[in-house]
Motif scaffolding. Structure first.
Motif, PDB file in Angstrom:
ATOM      1  N   LEU A  82      -0.922  -6.381  -4.066  1.00 13.51           N
ATOM      2  CA  LEU A  82      -1.801  -5.984  -2.969  1.00 13.51           C
ATOM      3  C   LEU A  82      -3.130  -6.721  -3.054  1.00 13.51           C
ATOM      4  O   LEU A  82      -3.622  -7.241  -2.050  1.00 13.51           O
ATOM      5  CB  LEU A  82      -2.020  -4.471  -3.008  1.00 13.51           C
ATOM      6  CG  LEU A  82      -2.847  -3.853  -1.903  1.00 13.51           C
ATOM      7  CD1 LEU A  82      -2.231  -4.108  -0.542  1.00 13.51           C
ATOM      8  CD2 LEU A  82      -3.014  -2.364  -2.143  1.00 13.51           C
ATOM      9  N   ARG A  85       0.837  -1.206   0.000  1.00 15.85           N
ATOM     10  CA  ARG A  85       0.000   0.000   0.000  1.00 15.85           C
ATOM     11  C   ARG A  85       0.870   1.254   0.000  1.00 15.85           C
ATOM     12  O   ARG A  85       0.616   2.207  -0.749  1.00 15.85           O
ATOM     13  CB  ARG A  85      -0.911  -0.008   1.223  1.00 15.85           C
ATOM     14  CG  ARG A  85      -1.933   1.116   1.211  1.00 15.85           C
ATOM     15  CD  ARG A  85      -2.621   1.245   2.540  1.00 15.85           C
ATOM     16  NE  ARG A  85      -1.610   1.656   3.519  1.00 15.85           N
ATOM     17  CZ  ARG A  85      -1.618   1.341   4.792  1.00 15.85           C
ATOM     18  NH1 ARG A  85      -2.573   0.599   5.273  1.00 15.85           N
ATOM     19  NH2 ARG A  85      -0.679   1.768   5.612  1.00 15.85           N
ATOM     20  N   ARG A 123      -0.171  -3.027  -7.268  1.00 14.38           N
ATOM     21  CA  ARG A 123      -1.617  -3.186  -7.103  1.00 14.38           C
ATOM     22  C   ARG A 123      -2.018  -4.656  -7.199  1.00 14.38           C
ATOM     23  O   ARG A 123      -2.859  -5.130  -6.433  1.00 14.38           O
ATOM     24  CB  ARG A 123      -2.363  -2.384  -8.163  1.00 14.38           C
ATOM     25  CG  ARG A 123      -2.392  -0.910  -7.900  1.00 14.38           C
ATOM     26  CD  ARG A 123      -3.144  -0.192  -8.992  1.00 14.38           C
ATOM     27  NE  ARG A 123      -3.246   1.234  -8.741  1.00 14.38           N
ATOM     28  CZ  ARG A 123      -3.526   2.112  -9.668  1.00 14.38           C
ATOM     29  NH1 ARG A 123      -3.748   1.730 -10.906  1.00 14.38           N
ATOM     30  NH2 ARG A 123      -3.602   3.383  -9.365  1.00 14.38           N
TER      31      ARG A 123
END
Length: 74
Positions: free
Chosen positions: A46, A13, A43
């Motif tokens: 994540l 993040r 991304r």
């Protein structure tokens, strides 16, 4: 195990935020392409970590429609 996953999620993040900030700066085309690729990779990583760690999506139910008049009757 959960603490390790949370630490990894936090790191990804933070990287996403860092890359977004960098994209707001003046960059050459090559630099921009590199950062956009890294942002996409972060991304994806994540998402891969958050899906099994937090399997339930927390979404709000739709609100019921309110009547046009909400005052007391005369």
């Amino acid at each position: 195990m959960l603490d390790e996953n949370l630490a990894r999620i936090r790191a990804h993040r933070n990287n996403v935020h860092r890359y977004r900030r960098l994209l707001k700066t003046r960059l050459s085309d090559i630099e921009r392409q590199f950062i956009e690729r890294r942002l996409s990779e972060e991304r994806s990583a994540l998402e891969a970590l958050t899906s099994p760690t937090f399997p339930i999506a927390l979404t709000m139910p739709p609100r019921p429609a309110l009547p046009a008049t909400t005052g007391a009757a005369p």
